[in-house]
Write an enzyme that holds these catalytic residues in place. Sequence first.
Site, PDB file in Angstrom:
ATOM      1  CB  CYS A  61     -34.632  -4.233  -5.827  1.00  0.00           C
ATOM      2  SG  CYS A  61     -33.666  -5.707  -5.429  1.00  0.00           S
ATOM      3  NE  ARG A 262     -34.592 -16.005 -20.417  1.00  0.00           N
ATOM      4  CZ  ARG A 262     -33.278 -15.930 -20.413  1.00  0.00           C
ATOM      5  NH1 ARG A 262     -32.652 -15.274 -19.488  1.00  0.00           N
ATOM      6  NH2 ARG A 262     -32.579 -16.519 -21.355  1.00  0.00           N
TER       7      ARG A 262
END
Length: 328
Positions: A61, A262
Amino acid sequence: MTQIRNNWTREEITAIFNKPVLELMYEAATVHREFHDPQEVQVCTLLSVKTGGCPEDCAYCPQAARYHTNVKVHKLLDVQEVIGKAVEAKESGSTRFCMGAAWREVRDNRDFDNVLEMVKGVSSLGMEVCCTLGMLTDEQARKLKDAGLYAYNHNLDTSEEFYGDIISTRTYDDRLETLESVRKAKISVCSGGIIGMGEKEDDRIGMLLTLSTLPEHPESVPVNALVPVEGTPLEEQPKVSVWEMVRMIATARIIMPKAMVRLSAGRVRMNLEEQALCFMAGANSIFAGDKLLTTPNPGYIKDQEMFQQLQLKPREAYKKEVSIHTIH
């Protein structure tokens, strides 16, 4: 008739995951048609409402405060600005609007009150509202539900075994407890993970096992390919191949038939043909807009061209699914 099962075993999922890839895609496409319109793809927009400065150490991240990345820290956006962005997203064809804040957990303060106002505002536009704000308590989940929250995203990221190699500032159980709070509040659960972080195939199967044996399958399962960001510990990771994405998507589709699977991060590094293979394998949801929180994403025009080329149509908001008998 495919049954919805929450009692999958590791052996069963491994056998599905390792099928010859064309056979796997065919099976997934068949299950997909039983539960979904194969021409329909849900278009979601993800906005970072509070960026950077996060105390966690998630190795992938760019928003972790301890890494030196190009992410500029921004405090929580103004409520009206966020609602304006939601209006733009709706006009561009999105039916779900997801707001992400780089927090470790939600705190009961003015920022959270403002997020509740954002949820109310976006919900009033007739869009499905989703948030991803880190860990939640039962009480906070209830407040979000009362404000009109439709879905909450909290990814497992990877398998329980590999989790400690990626994150040390919270545990796998913390993640599962947040999902439990979300489910208790009757909020739709959105939970998936990331591949390409150096995990083994067994870890990918382990993550799918955890998701598919939850008391209820997540309504939405994002499959992300790592987008390596300079300054993070995973900056040198090689690109995930489309066949690895196809295996994840197809296996998720077969074991969690009703879920929206997704095609999430990593789409920017895929061409049209690669994305088409993912839709063939059972993906029926994408994030639109030129950014996913802080990493690049294909732009709106590019996605429109893709929808025309593949003759796909956006799914409407709050679409009711057929209720199917569940066996536990």
